[in-house]
Each structure stands twice: as C-alpha cells, then as structure tokens.
Design a protein around this motif. Structure first.
Motif, PDB file in Angstrom:
ATOM      1  N   MET A  19      32.665  39.793  47.932  1.00 23.39           N
ATOM      2  CA  MET A  19      33.271  38.464  47.834  1.00 23.39           C
ATOM      3  C   MET A  19      33.548  37.857  49.211  1.00 23.39           C
ATOM      4  N   SER A  54      40.927  34.989  42.805  1.00 29.61           N
ATOM      5  CA  SER A  54      39.512  35.301  42.551  1.00 29.61           C
ATOM      6  C   SER A  54      39.242  36.797  42.675  1.00 29.61           C
ATOM      7  N   GLN A  58      38.017  39.580  39.689  1.00 29.79           N
ATOM      8  CA  GLN A  58      36.844  40.443  39.832  1.00 29.79           C
ATOM      9  C   GLN A  58      37.224  41.923  39.789  1.00 29.79           C
TER      10      GLN A  58
END
Length: 153
Positions: A19, A54, A58
């Motif tokens: 990421m 985020s 994940q």
C-alpha cells in the motif's frame, strides 16, 4: 510473545508495503476481551487518518482469513508519532542521542523502568545513559521502549 509479534509482522508487512507504507512495528496487547493489535505505519509523505483507515481495512481482511489471533481483539492502525515505540535494534540506532523510556520484562537492580539518553547500540544490546551511569540492556529483555520527545523552551 516475541514469536507472536514476529508472526504478525511477517503476515502484516507485505500488505502495508504493497500500500506504499513502511511497517514501523506491531504491538499485540493480550488482555482477554480487551486485547488490542496496534499496527504502526509510516511514510516519508506522512500518514493521514484516511491512510490508517485504508490499511486497517486491508489488514483486517488478511487477519480474518489467516486468523493468527484467537479470540476477540481491537485492531488499531496509527503513525508512530513523536513518542514512537522502538521495536528493533535498527530503530534504536536511528534514535541514538534521543531520550527514551525503557520497560524491561524482568527487574534489573530492583526496577523495570528506566529513562535516559540512548547512547547507542552494541551487538544485540542498547546503551542507555542516566544518572551519570551507562546501562546495557539486551534488546530481548526490553518489553517496551519509547522515544521521549524533547521540546526547547
């Protein structure tokens, strides 16, 4: 507990790296129904609340599939902040000269908590200066360590 942290690091780091962030560390605090898994991420551009959300989504998906922690726990994702925890010898070396708080897993000279200036790293030990003395602590004897921010008046 060190094995649990290493296994969690191995599981989480690829997700965080993919990421675009660096995994600073993972802290698992086993407290029955109030257990917490805290993931610290950082980036040269900084870390926002949206970034943390985020990464949380994940990592949560991976943790649901792999199920490395039995029972309930709360997942938190955060930047390390100014009072960042220190997990590895490389991190201790990076903050040489800073003031740190160290909590040992077993008492040394009758106490577990020390605060002083981080003088460096030698082998697998950190060197801490306080009260005119230098102490050597093996990194595996350290339960928690944090940088103590210093502010000029």
């Amino acid at each position: 507990m060190a094995n649990k942290h290493a296994a969690l690091n191995t599981l989480i780091e690829p997700v965080v790296t993919a990421m675009g962030f660096d995994l600073w560390g993972v802290d698992y605090l086993s407290q029955g129904k109030h257990s917490r898994l805290v993931i610290y991420i950082e980036s040269a551009e900084g870390v926002t609340v949206d970034d943390c959300a985020s990464v949380s989504r994940q990592v949560s998906g991976v943790l649901d599939v792999e199920d490395p922690i039995a029972g309930e726990y709360r997942l938190e994702v955060s930047s390390p902040g100014m009072d960042r925890p220190l997990f590895t010898l490389d991190q201790f070396a990076r903050f040489k000269g800073s003031y740190v708080q160290v909590k040992l897993s077993a008492p040394f000279e009758g106490r577990r908590k020390f605060q002083g200036q981080l003088a460096g790293v030698e082998g697998d030990e950190i060197l801490l200066q306080l009260d005119g003395q230098e102490y050597c602590f093996p990194v595996e004897s350290i339960e928690q360590a944090r940088v103590v921010p210093q502010f000029d008046n």
